[in-house]
Design an enzyme around this catalytic site. Structure first.
Site, short mmCIF file in Angstrom:
data_model
loop_
_atom_site.label_atom_id
_atom_site.label_comp_id
_atom_site.label_asym_id
_atom_site.label_seq_id
_atom_site.Cartn_x
_atom_site.Cartn_y
_atom_site.Cartn_z
N GLY A 119 4.37 -30.99 14.71
CA GLY A 119 5.80 -31.08 14.94
C GLY A 119 6.52 -31.61 13.72
CB SER A 120 5.50 -34.22 11.24
OG SER A 120 5.33 -35.27 12.17
CE1 TYR B 287 7.21 -38.54 15.64
CE2 TYR B 287 7.35 -40.91 15.90
CZ TYR B 287 6.71 -39.80 15.39
OH TYR B 287 5.57 -39.95 14.63
CG ASP C 195 11.74 -31.82 18.22
OD1 ASP C 195 11.61 -32.74 17.38
OD2 ASP C 195 10.76 -31.28 18.80
CD GLU C 196 12.57 -26.84 24.30
OE1 GLU C 196 11.63 -26.56 25.07
OE2 GLU C 196 13.69 -27.18 24.70
CB VAL C 197 7.65 -31.07 19.15
CG1 VAL C 197 6.27 -31.68 18.97
CG2 VAL C 197 8.07 -30.31 17.90
CE LYS C 198 5.42 -37.18 23.98
NZ LYS C 198 5.58 -38.57 23.54
CB THR D 225 -3.41 -23.38 2.09
OG1 THR D 225 -2.83 -23.85 0.88
CG2 THR D 225 -4.42 -22.29 1.80
C1 LIG Z 1 10.03 -34.51 19.98
C2 LIG Z 1 9.00 -34.64 18.89
N1 LIG Z 1 9.14 -33.91 17.77
C3 LIG Z 1 8.23 -33.99 16.76
C4 LIG Z 1 7.14 -34.83 16.86
C5 LIG Z 1 6.14 -34.87 15.73
O1 LIG Z 1 5.00 -34.13 16.11
P1 LIG Z 1 3.61 -34.42 15.38
O2 LIG Z 1 3.19 -35.82 15.75
O3 LIG Z 1 2.69 -33.36 15.93
O4 LIG Z 1 3.83 -34.27 13.91
C6 LIG Z 1 6.96 -35.62 18.00
C7 LIG Z 1 5.83 -36.56 18.07
N2 LIG Z 1 5.89 -37.56 18.82
C8 LIG Z 1 4.99 -38.71 18.84
C9 LIG Z 1 3.86 -38.64 17.86
C10 LIG Z 1 3.34 -39.98 17.47
C11 LIG Z 1 2.64 -40.72 18.57
C12 LIG Z 1 3.54 -41.11 19.69
N3 LIG Z 1 3.84 -40.05 20.57
C13 LIG Z 1 4.48 -38.89 20.24
O5 LIG Z 1 4.60 -38.01 21.10
C14 LIG Z 1 7.90 -35.51 19.03
O6 LIG Z 1 7.76 -36.24 20.17
#
Ligand SMILES: Cc1ncc(COP(=O)(O)O)c(/C=N/[C@@H]2CCCCNC2=O)c1O
Length: 438
Positions: A111-112, A138, A237-240, A294
């Site tokens: 996600g970062s 975050y 940001d739908e990562v989580k 890469t």
């Molecule tokens: C909405 C959202 N966007 C991006 C990220 C970053 O994802 P990565 O930790 O896979 O790089 C996250 C990551 N969140 C943290 C990661 C560190 C440990 C604590 N718990 C999380 O979910 C996130 O919740």
């Protein structure tokens, strides 16, 4: 073979800067929705490894896809050559993600890096260098993604110059109402943050690490209206909370939002390192060799991604998240009758938070130590879960989307007992001292 425990060897080798440990759990295996601790004990995983294990562990669809792709591996680099799994995953993502105009997909590992890529390419493609984000957000732990984040765990690093951090309206603690936040934004536009300088707003449609906060109805639409008025892109940001977790395929769909860019991570890889950014062609095709990694988009990780999307469809996990998530929240809410410490149970689908308070009237958060003790006691009782929130007072539940109804009952019973044990003083400050990490 060392006579030291895994935890002791971890302490002697793994850098502290990469740790966020909530309990003494050391994992030697995982099957279904359970983690296997060194020594063989099985724990129910209510965290999904902080979100990515949306199909749990050892899901046959992922095992089969990864095994096939690695046995006949179509290279290990999408930047050098197209590969079938990556292109298929891009096609699937474009098909399931609402958006306007012609779009393109970028793949990353986390996600970062995905948010990092979005920041850089938006500034380059729009010529605008300001960004708007939210206190408590975050978006990642790389320079670019951290620079547009507002989480208290990142105060060791200064925000990116020109970032406007707004309060995220919290219906349970309305220190700043949605109307007040929007008025503050309008005032900033009139004064210190000219809208024509703003490339994009980054927003979590449900703020996770900032405290599992569901925004007030209409807030995101009002924000979108302002963005459209000033040509400001919207990055969701739908990562989580994406990919079926909240009872819809995308969390932003709860708000009727039409984002310009959508960022995926965590669950998209089913536990393998994979992220993606979908955005307009005119942005994502800004220039070749602009955002290179890469092994990003390699055939093994993207095969897992295809297996994740196919399994979401085949096992109807969108509907399941809504149904099992409602059961989870409702069952957690019954604990409030027994435990005054439970101030609020909130979330969407299988993104659930329990806000712990000292006093229900004042809603003063409990201390991080109390929260950490509940997590620790939960571990001793057989469940893995974490805490979030700017005051470290929100139990976070992001379980695999394959969680069963029986496991809901098992998990809630453990949370119930953990709160009771902590209230009875069964967990000491010493027990949790080394787990007070954010
Ligand atoms: C909405 C959202 N966007 C991006 C990220 C970053 O994802 P990565 O930790 O896979 O790089 C996250 C990551 N969140 C943290 C990661 C560190 C440990 C604590 N718990 C999380 O979910 C996130 O919740």
């Amino acid at each position: 073979m060392s006579n030291l425990s895994l935890r002791e060897r971890d302490a002697a080798t793994i850098a502290q800067i990469g740790k966020l440990r909530f309990s003494p759990l050391s994992v030697v295996g995982g099957q279904g929705n359970r983690l296997i601790e060194e020594g063989g004990r099985s724990l129910l995983d209510l965290s999904g490894s902080a979100g990515p294990a949306i199909l749990g562990y050892g899901h046959p669809a992922i095992v089969e896809a990864v095994e096939a792709s690695i046995r006949d591996m179509a290279g290990a680099s999408l930047l050098l050559y197209p590969n079938e799994p990556a292109v298929s995953l891009a096609e699937r993502l474009l098909a399931i993600t609402p958006g306007n105009g012609e779009r393109r997909v970028w793949f990353g590992h986390s996600g970062s890096d995905a948010n990092d890529c979005a920041v850089r390419v938006l500034q380059a493609a729009t010529g605008r260098s300001r960004f708007i984000s939210f206190i408590g957000s975050y978006h990642g732990n790389l320079s670019g993604s951290m620079g547009i984040s507002g989480h208290t765990a990142m105060t060791h690093t200064l925000p990116r110059p020109g970032v406007l951090l707004l309060p995220y309206p919290d219906p349970y603690r309305p220190q700043f109402s949605a109307e007040e936040v929007l008025a503050l934004l309008d005032y900033q536009f009139e004064t210190t943050c000219p809208p024509h300088q703003v490339a994009a707003v980054f927003i979590e449609p449900l703020m996770s690490d900032g405290g599992l906060i569901v925004p007030p109805p209409g807030f995101l639409n009002a924000l979108e209206e302002r963005c459209r008025r000033h040509g400001i892109r919207i990055v969701v940001d739908e990562v989580k909370v994406g990919l079926a977790r909240t009872g819809l395929m995308h969390c932003f769909q709860h708000e009727g939002l039409t984002p310009d860019l959508v960022v995926f991570g965590k669950g998209i890889g089913g536990g393998l390192p994979l992220s993606a950014v979908i955005g307009p062609k005119e942005i994502m095709d800004h220039a070749p060799a602009f955002a290179l990694q890469t092994t990003a988009g390699n055939p093994v990780a993207t095969s897992a991604g295809n297996a994740v999307l196919k399994t979401i469809e085949r096992e109807e996990l969108v509907e399941r998240s809504a149904r099992v998530g409602a059961l989870f929240s409702d069952t957690l809410k019954t604990l409030a009758a027994k435990h005054e410490i439970i101030g609020d149970v909130r979330g969407r689908g299988l993104a659930v938070g329990v806000d712990l308070v000292k006093d229900r009237k004042t809603r003063e958060p409990v201390t991080a130590t109390t929260t950490a003790k509940i997590i620790y006691s939960g571990y001793e009782l057989g469940a893995a879960f974490t805490y979030v929130g700017l005051k470290a007072n929100v139990l976070e539940f992001m379980p695999p989307l394959t969680l069963t109804e029986d496991e809901v009952a098992e998990g809630v019973a453990i949370v119930d007992q953990a709160i009771a044990d902590v209230s009875a003083g069964k967990v000491s400050d010493t027990d949790v001292a080394s787990f007070m990490m954010w």
